[in-house]
Design an enzyme around this catalytic site. Structure first.
Site, PDB file in Angstrom:
ATOM      1  CB  SER A  69      -0.993   0.182   1.191  1.00 51.96           C
ATOM      2  OG  SER A  69      -0.603   0.208   2.023  1.00 51.96           O
ATOM      3  CE  LYS A 127      -3.047   1.872   5.123  1.00 54.50           C
ATOM      4  NZ  LYS A 127      -2.622   0.920   4.182  1.00 54.50           N
TER       5      LYS A 127
END
Length: 180
Positions: free
Chosen positions: A46, A89
């Protein structure tokens, strides 16, 4: 048979000093790892292209004791749905801002966010919001938006869940570098 073990006094002193220096270095390194940085293994894709699956990074555990969390920081935090897991993230939205994603483009307080770190091939067409980010919370997203499980799916991350800032890739050696 008797073995003569006459060791010169200078050699004993040198070995003793070397052992002392080794122990001191070990204590300093352990102190750094325990209190300042933490090695972490990236799991998943991701955060591509910045971070690849199975890369090893160092996370600064004290950055946010001294500095504020800023937009664009790559943070490591305890996953809100299962705090035994940690996620990595990028911070996109800050407390008090209104975020809206329209056809994959991020708007903060009605203004388009220019995300220089995104590779166009990893941008998706997802829409979300508008959402006002609560105080002491952050909206985080992966850089590979097509595969990222992030705040669009499970909400904002509480400040107390963020335990560090990703600062350096160290493995594999060909990829050593600062995380931006």
């Amino acid at each position: 048979m008797k073995i003569n073990l006459d060791i010169p006094e200078a050699l004993v002193k040198d070995l003793s000093a070397a052992f002392r220096d080794f122990l001191l270095a070990l204590v300093v390194i352990l102190g750094l790892v325990i209190f300042l940085v933490q090695p972490v293994r990236v799991e998943g894709t991701s955060m591509q292209p910045q971070l690849e699956d199975q890369e090893r990074i160092f996370v600064s555990k004290i950055s946010y004791s001294v500095f504020q969390i800023e937009r664009g920081d790559v943070v490591v935090f305890y996953f809100p749905g299962d705090t035994s897991k940690s996620f990595i993230k990028r911070v996109v939205g800050l407390p008090g801002e209104t975020i809206q994603i329209i056809d994959g483009l991020v708007y903060l307080n009605g203004k388009l966010l220019h995300e220089h770190y995104l590779d166009p091939e990893f941008r998706d067409r997802y829409s979300h919001g508008p959402l006002k980010i609560p105080s002491n919370h952050y909206f985080v997203m992966g850089d590979h938006r097509n595969v990222s499980n992030d705040s669009r799916h499970w909400g904002c991350v509480a400040r107390q869940a963020i335990f560090g800032k990703a600062i350096l890739k160290y493995w594999p050696p060909r990829d050593i570098g600062i995380i931006q």
